[in-house]
Design a protein around this motif. Structure first.
Motif, PDB file in Angstrom:
ATOM      1  N   VAL A  79       8.942   2.114  -4.918  1.00  0.00           N
ATOM      2  CA  VAL A  79       9.187   0.945  -4.074  1.00  0.00           C
ATOM      3  C   VAL A  79      10.665   0.889  -3.667  1.00  0.00           C
ATOM      4  N   THR A 110      13.818  -0.929  -2.383  1.00  0.00           N
ATOM      5  CA  THR A 110      14.204  -2.344  -2.361  1.00  0.00           C
ATOM      6  C   THR A 110      15.719  -2.444  -2.382  1.00  0.00           C
ATOM      7  N   THR A 122      14.305 -10.035  -3.733  1.00  0.00           N
ATOM      8  CA  THR A 122      14.677  -8.846  -4.503  1.00  0.00           C
ATOM      9  C   THR A 122      16.113  -8.979  -4.974  1.00  0.00           C
ATOM     10  N   ASP A 137       9.138 -10.415  -4.451  1.00  0.00           N
ATOM     11  CA  ASP A 137       8.555  -9.135  -4.049  1.00  0.00           C
ATOM     12  C   ASP A 137       8.574  -8.102  -5.178  1.00  0.00           C
ATOM     13  N   ALA A 195       5.280  -6.365  -6.256  1.00  0.00           N
ATOM     14  CA  ALA A 195       5.222  -4.894  -6.332  1.00  0.00           C
ATOM     15  C   ALA A 195       4.565  -4.472  -7.648  1.00  0.00           C
ATOM     16  N   ILE A 204       6.495   2.626  -0.392  1.00  0.00           N
ATOM     17  CA  ILE A 204       6.415   1.296   0.229  1.00  0.00           C
ATOM     18  C   ILE A 204       7.804   0.680   0.103  1.00  0.00           C
ATOM     19  N   MET A 262       9.693  -3.077  -0.162  1.00  0.00           N
ATOM     20  CA  MET A 262       9.383  -4.492  -0.388  1.00  0.00           C
ATOM     21  C   MET A 262      10.668  -5.243  -0.706  1.00  0.00           C
ATOM     22  N   SER A 312       2.458  -3.954   6.555  1.00  0.00           N
ATOM     23  CA  SER A 312       1.294  -4.682   6.064  1.00  0.00           C
ATOM     24  C   SER A 312       1.112  -5.910   6.943  1.00  0.00           C
ATOM     25  N   TYR A 330       3.279 -11.576   5.129  1.00  0.00           N
ATOM     26  CA  TYR A 330       2.954 -12.433   3.987  1.00  0.00           C
ATOM     27  C   TYR A 330       3.729 -13.734   4.009  1.00  0.00           C
ATOM     28  N   TYR A 346       5.422  -5.789   4.317  1.00  0.00           N
ATOM     29  CA  TYR A 346       5.781  -4.623   3.516  1.00  0.00           C
ATOM     30  C   TYR A 346       5.745  -3.388   4.402  1.00  0.00           C
ATOM     31  N   VAL A 353      -3.346  -2.148   0.816  1.00  0.00           N
ATOM     32  CA  VAL A 353      -2.276  -3.144   0.629  1.00  0.00           C
ATOM     33  C   VAL A 353      -2.670  -4.474   1.276  1.00  0.00           C
TER      34      VAL A 353
END
Ligand code: PRE
Length: 240
Positions: free
Chosen positions: A20, A22, A30, A43, A47, A79, A81, A97, A100, A205, A218
């Motif tokens: 991931v 970040t 994050t 996130d 994750a 990914i 995030m 994605s 969200y 994402y 996802v």
């Protein structure tokens, strides 16, 4: 390793880890805690939940807003995030994605200046210093919308809010979810009209371009996280 896009989901499961990307500099999404040497945030928890649903470990890969797209498109992670804005510019090179969260750009300033900075026109004046972290959509926004205000680039998105309190700058324009949290973390700073952002924005994402099977997974995981209340529980634990 260069994984064929359609096999991304199988490859992650076989590999036993979800890598991931970040940035670790953006509360409440994050945040890299140097003392504890771990990542925290909405996130980050999501994750871990995504990884656990796949039966794998989440492995966090540090990136920056400037390097995010390059790191992602060169395969450093599966990914990305952490409060990432969905943009059509990024969408030309990656998949996203389903969004969200919906929010958008909103100002934060010293509380005594709240009435002074109600609109872009109020902010865009030669005697106003706008501070901004480089490389993301905040910088893009101020460069597009401001021509008269002074723009000061400040690299550390964690200590940036302190600079306004200390009088080194007057305003920052960031995401409304963030300005609402930062006003709580910095008494003396006020989020200005976070419920009426200056520009519409969505978070999503970042997924590899063409990874349709992984994206379907996802999106379904995200849908269930929202439907079961897991998403809200995680969100509420970071935004008090
Ligand atoms: O580039 C993005 O996707 C972001 O939304 C990240 C971004 C930014 O715009 O710089 C958004 C708000 C935070 O203050 C830090 C980073």
């Amino acid at each position: 390793q260069n994984i064929g896009a359609e096999n991304q989901l199988d490859a992650i499961i076989k590999d036993g880890k979800l890598r991931v990307c970040t940035t670790g500099d953006y509360k409440p999404f994050t945040f890299h805690d140097k003392t504890a040497d771990n990542y925290q945030g909405i996130d980050i928890d999501l994750a871990k939940s995504l990884a656990s649903s796949l039966g794998v470990e989440a492995e966090f890969v540090a990136t920056t807003w400037k390097k995010l797209l390059a790191d992602f498109t060169t395969g450093k992670c599966d990914i990305a995030m952490g409060g990432i804005s969905v943009t059509l510019e990024r969408q030309k090179q990656v998949f996203f994605s389903e969004p969200y969260l919906v929010n958008g750009k909103a100002p934060i300033a010293r509380c005594e200046d709240e009435a002074k900075f109600q609109s872009i026109a109020d902010i865009d004046k030669p005697d106003v210093t706008v501070i901004v972290n480089p490389g993301g959509t905040n910088e893009k926004f101020v460069r597009e919308k401001l021509s008269d205000a002074k723009i000061e680039i400040y690299p550390d998105n964690v200590t940036i809010f302190r600079q306004i309190l200390d009088g080194k700058a007057d305003v920052m324009i960031a995401e409304s979810v963030e300005t609402e949290l930062q006003e709580k973390l910095h008494p003396g700073l006020c989020a200005i009209n976070p419920e009426k952002p200056l520009q519409y924005g969505e978070m999503g994402y970042m997924l590899p371009e063409g990874a349709v099977v992984f994206k379907a997974y996802v999106d379904q995981w995200l849908h269930l996280a929202k439907a079961t209340g897991e998403f809200d529980r995680i969100y509420a634990s970071h935004v008090k």
